[in-house]
Design a protein around this motif. Structure first.
Motif, PDB file in Angstrom:
ATOM      1  N   THR A 141       1.245  -1.284  -0.698  1.00 25.49           N
ATOM      2  CA  THR A 141       0.068   0.144   0.299  1.00 25.49           C
ATOM      3  C   THR A 141       0.356   1.369  -0.142  1.00 25.49           C
ATOM      4  O   THR A 141       0.179   1.994  -0.604  1.00 25.49           O
ATOM      5  N   LEU A 142       2.138   1.324   1.167  1.00 24.31           N
ATOM      6  CA  LEU A 142       2.755   2.345   1.273  1.00 24.31           C
ATOM      7  C   LEU A 142       3.354   2.539  -0.636  1.00 24.31           C
ATOM      8  O   LEU A 142       3.800   3.903  -0.872  1.00 24.31           O
ATOM      9  N   PHE A 143       3.127   1.857  -1.033  1.00 22.06           N
ATOM     10  CA  PHE A 143       4.606   2.574  -3.161  1.00 22.06           C
ATOM     11  C   PHE A 143       3.491   2.420  -3.765  1.00 22.06           C
ATOM     12  O   PHE A 143       3.359   3.332  -4.540  1.00 22.06           O
ATOM     13  N   TRP A 144       1.797   2.308  -3.593  1.00 23.63           N
ATOM     14  CA  TRP A 144       1.123   2.825  -4.119  1.00 23.63           C
ATOM     15  C   TRP A 144       0.334   4.281  -3.657  1.00 23.63           C
ATOM     16  O   TRP A 144       0.508   4.941  -4.483  1.00 23.63           O
ATOM     17  N   TRP A 145       0.261   4.618  -2.795  1.00 29.38           N
ATOM     18  CA  TRP A 145       0.590   5.995  -2.336  1.00 29.38           C
ATOM     19  C   TRP A 145       1.380   6.917  -3.070  1.00 29.38           C
ATOM     20  O   TRP A 145       1.341   8.502  -2.438  1.00 29.38           O
ATOM     21  N   LEU A 146       2.965   6.225  -3.084  1.00 24.02           N
ATOM     22  CA  LEU A 146       3.350   7.325  -3.370  1.00 24.02           C
ATOM     23  C   LEU A 146       3.685   6.614  -4.909  1.00 24.02           C
ATOM     24  O   LEU A 146       3.594   8.171  -5.334  1.00 24.02           O
ATOM     25  N   LEU A 147       3.031   6.359  -5.637  1.00 26.91           N
ATOM     26  CA  LEU A 147       3.201   6.234  -7.041  1.00 26.91           C
ATOM     27  C   LEU A 147       1.713   7.489  -6.882  1.00 26.91           C
ATOM     28  O   LEU A 147       2.119   8.410  -7.900  1.00 26.91           O
ATOM     29  N   GLY A 148       0.401   7.244  -6.298  1.00 29.26           N
ATOM     30  CA  GLY A 148      -0.030   8.150  -6.117  1.00 29.26           C
ATOM     31  C   GLY A 148       0.195   9.722  -5.728  1.00 29.26           C
ATOM     32  O   GLY A 148      -0.715  10.728  -6.065  1.00 29.26           O
ATOM     33  N   ASN A 149       0.541  10.299  -5.045  1.00 30.73           N
ATOM     34  CA  ASN A 149       1.304  11.392  -4.928  1.00 30.73           C
ATOM     35  C   ASN A 149       2.043  11.675  -6.320  1.00 30.73           C
ATOM     36  O   ASN A 149       1.857  13.292  -6.512  1.00 30.73           O
ATOM     37  N   ALA A 150       3.238  11.114  -6.702  1.00 32.75           N
ATOM     38  CA  ALA A 150       3.294  11.719  -8.560  1.00 32.75           C
ATOM     39  C   ALA A 150       2.401  11.594  -9.619  1.00 32.75           C
ATOM     40  O   ALA A 150       1.895  12.783  -9.690  1.00 32.75           O
ATOM     41  N   ILE A 151       0.848  11.193  -8.736  1.00 29.24           N
ATOM     42  CA  ILE A 151      -0.352  10.961  -9.889  1.00 29.24           C
ATOM     43  C   ILE A 151      -1.378  12.933  -9.927  1.00 29.24           C
ATOM     44  O   ILE A 151      -0.977  13.037 -10.883  1.00 29.24           O
ATOM     45  N   VAL A 152      -1.171  13.028  -8.220  1.00 28.11           N
ATOM     46  CA  VAL A 152      -1.449  13.945  -7.262  1.00 28.11           C
ATOM     47  C   VAL A 152      -0.685  15.283  -7.812  1.00 28.11           C
ATOM     48  O   VAL A 152      -1.135  17.012  -8.666  1.00 28.11           O
ATOM     49  N   ALA A 153       0.730  15.007  -8.586  1.00 31.77           N
ATOM     50  CA  ALA A 153       1.909  16.105  -8.228  1.00 31.77           C
ATOM     51  C   ALA A 153       1.253  16.157  -9.759  1.00 31.77           C
ATOM     52  O   ALA A 153       1.737  17.825 -10.043  1.00 31.77           O
ATOM     53  N   THR A 154       0.734  15.519 -10.973  1.00 30.41           N
ATOM     54  CA  THR A 154       0.365  15.581 -12.035  1.00 30.41           C
ATOM     55  C   THR A 154      -1.052  16.986 -12.388  1.00 30.41           C
ATOM     56  O   THR A 154      -1.184  17.767 -13.661  1.00 30.41           O
ATOM     57  N   GLN A 155      -1.691  17.203 -11.260  1.00 31.17           N
ATOM     58  CA  GLN A 155      -2.703  17.498 -10.495  1.00 31.17           C
ATOM     59  C   GLN A 155      -3.699  17.243 -11.952  1.00 31.17           C
ATOM     60  O   GLN A 155      -4.003  18.002 -12.524  1.00 31.17           O
TER      61      GLN A 155
END
Length: 310
Positions: A141-155
């Motif tokens: 789950t941690l690494f999904w949220w890491l990737l999710g943070n990058a997705i959010v950063a793209t706005q």
């Protein structure tokens, strides 16, 4: 000869390798005669399966357990808690809620790591199996949220809103439930779907290997690629690049310390400590550098116009 998804070699060569707790219980139920040497006696067995060098369980011949990693986890918990507080103060920062969730999950993994690799609980016990399974679920789950943070950063979606938090949470819950269930099935043979290994001493589970070894590496690489694209292609910045590169180097070093130095340190210290504490400190340093990188590309408050997307 080792095949894809086999844990036999790593459980024998790498001290304090967390997921070996699951296979120890599998062998204890399916083929206990395979457990030899330090692993033969569950009450004192170190983390691992027939491990060449392992830290005995606490209070075994004066053993303090994996005291170095316990201390490293304690220090890391304090550091990550401070980061979570500081991140919460950056009211206008893009991805503030998402990155704090990431740090909270990492904090939870540290608490579990203290118990699953600290040589504190008896090998093969249901408590240790359950904690290890939850630990595995949180790592995926941690690494999904890491990737999710990058997705959010793209706005692509607006950060901090339900349109961001709900999808990320749903997928994160899926990773947690799937990985935790597979881990429990490997150890306890609940359904014979994911366990036991065939034969049991093969210590094999392709789904567990993919979710705890392949997936984290893939997610980290995609995260790095997306963040470099954002920093270079969107923000036209140079300095934040170095933060992300340094974090990647630190993460790689943490894995090298875990897999290559653990046995050397264990043998050199007469099984008092291993390389897991170095890996823990390097992983926490990675998180700190990621926080610094995030700070460098986001606004601190609404009056600051020098932030992420001005």
């Amino acid at each position: 000869m080792s095949q894809f998804g086999d844990f036999e070699a790593v459980c024998a060569l790498v001290p304090s390798y967390t997921w070996c707790n699951l296979f120890y219980r599998q062998l204890l139920d399916q083929n206990p005669k395979y457990l030899v040497g330090p692993s033969a006696t569950a009450a004192s067995a170190p983390v691992g399966v027939n491990v060449e060098c392992g830290i005995p369980r606490v209070d075994t011949d004066g053993s303090l357990g994996n005291i170095a990693d316990v201390i490293a986890c304690g220090v890391s918990i304090f550091i990550v808690s401070a980061i979570i507080v500081h991140a919460g103060r950056r009211k206008a920062a893009v991805g503030r809620s998402e990155i704090r969730i990431l740090f909270f999950i990492y904090l939870a993994t540290l608490l579990l790591q203290l118990l699953t690799t600290g040589s504190l609980l008896e090998q093969g016990s249901t408590a240790l199996v359950a904690l290890t399974a939850i630990h595995a679920g949180l790592v995926a789950t941690l690494f999904w949220w890491l990737l999710g943070n990058a997705i959010v950063a793209t706005q692509v979606v607006e950060d901090g809103t339900l349109s961001s938090i709900i999808p990320l949470s749903i997928i994160g819950i899926f990773f947690f439930i799937a990985t935790t269930y597979i881990s429990l099935d490997v150890a306890l043979t609940l359904t014979h779907t994911f366990g036991p290994s065939n034969p049991p001493e093969a210590l094999a589970s392709i789904p567990l290997f993919v979710l705890t070894s392949i997936w984290p590496g893939v997610a980290a690489l995609i995260y790095l690629g997306l963040m470099l694209y954002i920093v270079i292609g969107v923000l036209n910045e140079i300095r934040p690049i170095w933060y992300y590169v340094i974090s990647a180097v630190l993460f790689i070093l943490s894995q090298l310390a875990y897999f290559l130095l653990s046995k050397v340190i264990c043998q050199g210290s007469s099984a008092k400590v291993d390389g897991s504490f170095i890996a823990t400190l390097l992983e926490t340093t990675t998180v700190v550098v990621l926080y610094v990188a995030w700070r460098s590309i986001t606004e601190e408050d609404w009056d600051n116009n020098d932030g992420f997307y001005p």
